[in-house]
Design an enzyme around this catalytic site. Structure first.
Site, mmCIF file in Angstrom:
data_model
loop_
_atom_site.group_PDB
_atom_site.id
_atom_site.type_symbol
_atom_site.label_atom_id
_atom_site.label_comp_id
_atom_site.label_asym_id
_atom_site.label_seq_id
_atom_site.Cartn_x
_atom_site.Cartn_y
_atom_site.Cartn_z
ATOM 1 C CD GLU A 70 -1.098 -0.079 3.752
ATOM 2 O OE1 GLU A 70 -2.188 -0.682 3.646
ATOM 3 O OE2 GLU A 70 -0.708 0.421 4.817
ATOM 4 C CB CYS A 93 4.218 1.327 12.817
ATOM 5 S SG CYS A 93 3.726 2.375 11.431
ATOM 6 C CG HIS A 146 -0.520 5.495 3.576
ATOM 7 N ND1 HIS A 146 0.658 5.886 4.161
ATOM 8 C CD2 HIS A 146 -0.665 4.188 3.868
ATOM 9 C CE1 HIS A 146 1.179 4.855 4.795
ATOM 10 N NE2 HIS A 146 0.408 3.816 4.625
ATOM 11 C CG HIS A 203 4.680 1.020 2.866
ATOM 12 N ND1 HIS A 203 4.013 2.096 2.345
ATOM 13 C CD2 HIS A 203 3.995 0.637 3.968
ATOM 14 C CE1 HIS A 203 2.961 2.369 3.104
ATOM 15 N NE2 HIS A 203 2.921 1.487 4.099
ATOM 16 C CG HIS A 231 4.240 4.238 7.924
ATOM 17 N ND1 HIS A 231 3.448 3.486 8.737
ATOM 18 C CD2 HIS A 231 3.568 4.388 6.775
ATOM 19 C CE1 HIS A 231 2.338 3.176 8.087
ATOM 20 N NE2 HIS A 231 2.388 3.722 6.893
#
Length: 149
Positions: free
Chosen positions: A63, A117, A65, A103, A69
């Site tokens: 995914e 995370c 976004h 990733h 992270h």
């Protein structure tokens, strides 16, 4: 700090008062054998700290976004894809995932991969790759052999 601000670690990468949750809703995205624990959510800092555990031979969703992270591997070994870069990772390695970067994490055979995370409290929903995205990623044979969808 008072006792109510302390959650003691338990054996097996668990913490007092922290629920082990499903990684995502079943059928919402491709993944295999992943759990999630929300360790901290603090509006004061504007972030969440989560612990994910990918079972041996499991994998997270491929995914991307808008939000970034910050990841720290706590246990196990595995491989992560960040963009088109594949890297072996192990305990205490740090992984930075920039915004809009594909990733995915995979655990090695025989051992789980556990990682912290940190993300923004307010964040966008993940995007799954479309056929054109997959074709572009699969143009690299090493990436093609790695990704799971």
């Amino acid at each position: 700090m008072t006792d109510s601000n302390i959650r003691r670690a338990r054996e097996g990468f668990l913490w007092e008062g922290v629920e082990v949750l499903a990684y995502k809703d079943k059928g919402s995205a491709p993944f295999r054998d992943v759990t999630r624990q929300l360790l901290f959510r603090t509006d004061d800092l504007g972030c969440e700290l989560r612990y994910f555990e990918v079972s041996a031979d499991g994998h997270s969703t491929l995914e991307r976004h808008e939000h970034a992270h910050a990841v720290m591997i706590l246990r196990g070994r595995g491989v992560c894809l960040v963009g088109t870069e594949l890297r072996s990772v192990g305990a205490h390695d740090l992984v930075s995932i920039p915004a809009w970067t594909w990733h995915q994490f995979r655990a090695s055979a025989g051992e789980p991969l556990g990682f912290l995370c940190m993300v923004n409290v307010a964040r966008d929903r993940p995007q799954l790759p479309g056929e054109a995205d997959l074709a572009q990623l699969r143009a690299d044979p090493k990436v093609a052999a790695f990704i799971r969808t």
